[in-house]
Scaffold this active site. Sequence first.
Site, short mmCIF file in Angstrom:
data_model
loop_
_atom_site.label_atom_id
_atom_site.label_comp_id
_atom_site.label_asym_id
_atom_site.label_seq_id
_atom_site.Cartn_x
_atom_site.Cartn_y
_atom_site.Cartn_z
CB ALA A 17 -67.66 -14.07 0.41
N GLY B 271 -67.27 -9.61 3.51
CA GLY B 271 -67.11 -10.50 4.51
C GLY B 271 -65.85 -10.44 5.35
CD GLU C 100 -70.69 -9.52 6.36
OE1 GLU C 100 -69.96 -10.23 5.36
OE2 GLU C 100 -71.85 -9.40 6.37
CD GLU D 75 -70.68 -7.23 1.29
OE1 GLU D 75 -70.45 -5.77 1.54
OE2 GLU D 75 -70.31 -7.85 2.28
C1 3H9 Z 1 -68.99 -10.82 0.34
O1 3H9 Z 1 -67.86 -10.68 1.11
C2 3H9 Z 1 -70.09 -11.43 0.80
C3 3H9 Z 1 -70.51 -11.42 2.29
O2 3H9 Z 1 -71.26 -10.27 2.87
C4 3H9 Z 1 -71.04 -12.45 2.90
C5 3H9 Z 1 -71.05 -13.79 2.37
C6 3H9 Z 1 -71.89 -14.82 3.30
N1 3H9 Z 1 -63.18 -13.36 -4.38
O3 3H9 Z 1 -58.75 -6.64 -8.03
P1 3H9 Z 1 -57.61 -7.25 -8.25
C7 3H9 Z 1 -59.27 -11.58 -7.55
S1 3H9 Z 1 -68.86 -10.36 -1.33
C8 3H9 Z 1 -62.39 -13.78 -5.41
O4 3H9 Z 1 -56.95 -7.14 -9.45
P2 3H9 Z 1 -56.27 -5.36 -6.31
C9 3H9 Z 1 -59.60 -10.90 -8.79
O5 3H9 Z 1 -60.57 -11.43 -9.39
C10 3H9 Z 1 -67.22 -9.94 -1.55
N2 3H9 Z 1 -61.56 -13.08 -6.24
O6 3H9 Z 1 -56.33 -6.58 -7.22
C11 3H9 Z 1 -58.25 -10.98 -9.41
O7 3H9 Z 1 -58.24 -12.17 -9.81
P3 3H9 Z 1 -57.10 -12.42 -11.22
C12 3H9 Z 1 -66.86 -8.42 -1.14
C13 3H9 Z 1 -61.20 -12.21 -5.90
O8 3H9 Z 1 -54.92 -5.27 -5.77
C14 3H9 Z 1 -57.19 -11.08 -8.20
O9 3H9 Z 1 -58.14 -11.44 -7.06
N3 3H9 Z 1 -65.69 -8.01 -1.38
C15 3H9 Z 1 -62.04 -11.36 -4.90
O10 3H9 Z 1 -56.31 -4.16 -7.62
C16 3H9 Z 1 -56.70 -9.45 -7.65
O11 3H9 Z 1 -57.46 -8.60 -7.56
C17 3H9 Z 1 -65.40 -7.38 -2.65
O12 3H9 Z 1 -66.34 -6.89 -3.37
C18 3H9 Z 1 -62.83 -11.98 -4.21
N4 3H9 Z 1 -63.50 -11.42 -3.19
O13 3H9 Z 1 -57.47 -5.14 -5.69
C19 3H9 Z 1 -63.83 -7.10 -2.83
N5 3H9 Z 1 -61.42 -10.12 -4.65
O14 3H9 Z 1 -55.75 -12.08 -10.94
C20 3H9 Z 1 -63.55 -7.14 -4.23
C21 3H9 Z 1 -60.42 -10.05 -5.75
O15 3H9 Z 1 -57.39 -13.89 -11.75
N6 3H9 Z 1 -61.97 -7.11 -4.49
N7 3H9 Z 1 -60.64 -11.22 -6.56
O16 3H9 Z 1 -57.84 -11.39 -12.48
C22 3H9 Z 1 -61.59 -5.64 -4.66
O17 3H9 Z 1 -62.35 -4.86 -4.33
C23 3H9 Z 1 -60.27 -5.95 -4.95
O18 3H9 Z 1 -59.89 -7.26 -5.58
C24 3H9 Z 1 -59.18 -5.75 -3.88
C25 3H9 Z 1 -57.71 -5.87 -4.26
C26 3H9 Z 1 -59.38 -4.06 -3.56
C27 3H9 Z 1 -59.17 -6.34 -2.80
#
Ligand code: 3H9
Length: 708
Positions: free
Chosen positions: A63, A107, A110, A130
Site C-alpha cells: 500500500a 499489499g 496480498e 506491516e
Molecule cells: C501495506 O501494504 C498495508 C496493506 O497490508 C493493506 C492496506 C489496506 N509507499 O526504500 P527505498 C518510497 S503497508 C510509499 O529507498 P529501495 C520510499 O519512501 C506497506 N512510498 O528503495 C522512497 O522514497 P524517496 C507494506 C514508498 O530500493 C522510495 O520509495 N510495504 C513505499 O532501497 C524508494 O524506497 C512495505 O512496508 C510505499 N509502500 O527499497 C515496503 N515503499 O525516494 C516498504 C517505498 O522519496 N518499502 N517507498 O525517499 C520497502 O521496504 C523498500 O522501499 C523496498 C525498496 C524494499 C520496496
Amino acid sequence: MSDLVQLTKDNGIAVITVNNPPVNALSPGVPEGIAAAIEQIDQDDSVKAAVLIGGGKTFIAGADIKEFGKITSGKSGGGLELPSLLLKIEDCPKPVVMAIHGSAFGGGLELAMSGHYRVAVPSAQVGQPEVKLGIIPGAAGTQRLPRLTGVGKAVEMCAEGNPSKAADALKFGILDRLIEGDLLAGAVAFAREIADKPVRKTRERNEKLGSADENATIFAGARENARKKQRGMLAPLAAIDAVEAATRLPFDEGSKLERKLFLDCLFSDQSKALIHIFFGEREVAKIPDIPKETPLIPVNTAAVVGAGTMGGGIAMVLANAGIPVLLKEADQAALDKGLGNIQKNYATSVKRGRFTQSFVDERLKLIQPTLSYDSFRNADLVIEAVFEGMALKKEVFAELDRVSKPGAILASNTSTLDIDEIASSTARPQAVIGTHFFSPANVMRLLEIVRGKASSKEVIATCMQLSKRIGKIGVLVGNCRGFVGNRMFHPYVRESVFLLEEGASVEAVDSALYDFGMAMGPLAVGDLAGLDVGWRIRKEYRHLEKPGIRQAFAGDRLCELGRYGQKSGAGWYKYDENRRAIPDPEVAGLIRKWSVESRIPQREVSKQEIVDRCVYALVNEGARILEEGYALRAVDIDIIYLNGYGFPAHRGGPMWYADTIGLEKVYDRVREFHKQHGELWEPAPLLKRLAEEGKRFGDFHKEQSATA
Ligand code: 3H9
C-alpha cells in the site's frame, strides 16, 4: 484504465502492467486501474489467461504508506478498498498469474495471493512487513497466507515481518514456479500452460489450516516470542490474533476481524511513530546543501589506524562490504590482540549462523595487518580509531597528511573531540571528517558523520553513500561536543545518577527505562561501556563546567573504588562469571551514605518521574541541538537515538515522543524540573517557543525550509 496501469495482449494472454515508480505502491489510481483491467479481461473472449507484472525495478511494494497519514487524519486517502479488488481478481474466471521481481511486500503480496498462480525470478522477495510499520496486513494477508504456507510459517511472516527469498517462498507454497531469464516471457508461457485448468481461489484452499490442537502450540510460541523480541509492540500480537482467526473462522469473518485489528493498529501512536521512522530513515540521506549529483570519491581500498575494539570492528565492517582494508597498530602485541578479537567475533557470527565459514575466510583475507604507514598511499579512505585524546589524534592526522594520497578521505572515529581541531593538524582540512561508529561497530547500525567546517561536499556525500554500502544508517551531524548522540546522552545519564542520589534504587531507575522500552537501562549501559570512560572524560572537561552547578558524583566514587562496570566484575551492579547483573546492596548502601553526607534530601521517586527526568533531559538537549543547527531535522535525532542508543522504535525517537506527548506538556514538566533542580533544567528556547505556539519539533524543519 489509468496511466498507472496498462493492459496489453500477447496472443490470447492479457498482460497487466503496473507502472507507479519508484516501487509500484498501490497509490490511488492503481487499484482502480487493475480493477478496470480485470473487468476487460473478464469480458474479452479472446483472452484465455492473464499475467500481472510490475514495470521498472519491482513488483508491488505494498500500500502507499504516505496515504496512511491522510486516513488517520481524516483527509481521505486510498488503499482501504483493496480487499474488494482482491476478491475481484480471485473471482476472475480466467486464471491470473502474478509475475514477481524485486519485492512483493505487504499489499503487494496480498494482491499476489489473490491471483491464481505466482511465478518469480530467483532474486525476488516476498513478505508481510506491516508490523515494522506498527500495523498488520489489512487486505486479508493474514487469511490467505496460512492457506498457502500453513499456519506456522504464516504466523512467523506476519508477526515478525521479515521477507522470504524466492527459493524459500517456493518451498513454503507461496510461489508456484521460479523463472530463470526473462520474467514476462516466462510468465506468459506459464499462463499458456495453465490457461485451460480450472481456477483455484486461495481463499477456498483450507487444507493447510490444521487442527486447533496443532495450532495451539504454534500460537502460544509465537506470542511468547513476540513479547520477548518485539517488547512493547502491539502489532505483532494483533497479527497473531488475525492469523489465528483464519484457523477458527470462515474467510469472510476472518477478514473482517483482520480489518478491525488493522484499523486499531493504524490509528495507534505506535504506527504513527514507526511510519515516521520509515520515512525518517530515508530523509536523513537528504542533505539540503549537497545535491544528489555531487561527485563521489571512489572508495576501493581503505585503512584503519588502531586495532582496538572500535578499529577492529570498523575493519570488519569494511571487509564485510568487500573493501580491502589495512589495519595498523603501533606494536605487534596490540596488532595480534586486535586480530585475535576480529577472529573471535567472526567465529561467533559463524556459530550464530549469521555468516558462513567461507564468507568469513574471504573477509579475513581482505584485512591486512601492518605496523607501518608504508602502504597507506593506496588507501582511498583512512579511518583513525586510536585512543580518545586530542594530542594523539592530532599526531596521527599529521602523519596521515604526510602519507595519504591526494584526494583520500581522512576520517576520525572520535566520539567527542573537535573535528576542526583534528583537521587543523593537516594541510587538507577539506578531506577531514568524523565517522563516529557505535560499539560494537560490526553490529550497531548507526554512523554519525561529523561535518567539520572545511569538510568538502564530495567527502560528505561519499561518506553518506558509504554508510549505505557498509549496511549502516548514516546521519550527518555538526561538530559540537559529543556531537548529537553523546551530547544528549550526557544529561540523560546525569539525571539517572541524580535520581539515585535522591533516593531511587539502581534497579528502579533501570527497570523504569527498560519498561519504557529502552534496550537497556542507563546504569546497565554504563556498566557495559565501562564507567571509567565517562569518569575520564568528566575529569578532562571538569574545568569547563560552570562552578556551583550540581554534579553527579556517585559514578565517579564507584570508579575511585575500582568499580568500572562489567570489565572489573562490578559497577552499579555485581556480575557473575557469565556477566549476569546482580543487584548489589553494597552499592545501595554507599550511594545512600554519600548522598546523606552531601545533604541531598532522600525521598521516594516514582517510576513516572524516572522516565520523565531521563527522557525529557534528552528532549531538552535535543531541542538545543536542533536550534543550534547541529542536527538537520528532528527526525535525524530520532534516527540516531533508535539506531545508536536503543530508544524504542515504537515511540518514534525522543523528539517524536515529545511531539506525541505534546510540547506544551513537556515544556510544563521541564519548567517544573527547572524550579526544583535549577539551572541544568533551563528550558531550551526552541522547546519554549514551539510549546507556546502550539507547534511540534517536526514543524521546525518546515519553518527552516520555508525561510531558506
Ligand atoms: C501495506 O501494504 C498495508 C496493506 O497490508 C493493506 C492496506 C489496506 N509507499 O526504500 P527505498 C518510497 S503497508 C510509499 O529507498 P529501495 C520510499 O519512501 C506497506 N512510498 O528503495 C522512497 O522514497 P524517496 C507494506 C514508498 O530500493 C522510495 O520509495 N510495504 C513505499 O532501497 C524508494 O524506497 C512495505 O512496508 C510505499 N509502500 O527499497 C515496503 N515503499 O525516494 C516498504 C517505498 O522519496 N518499502 N517507498 O525517499 C520497502 O521496504 C523498500 O522501499 C523496498 C525498496 C524494499 C520496496
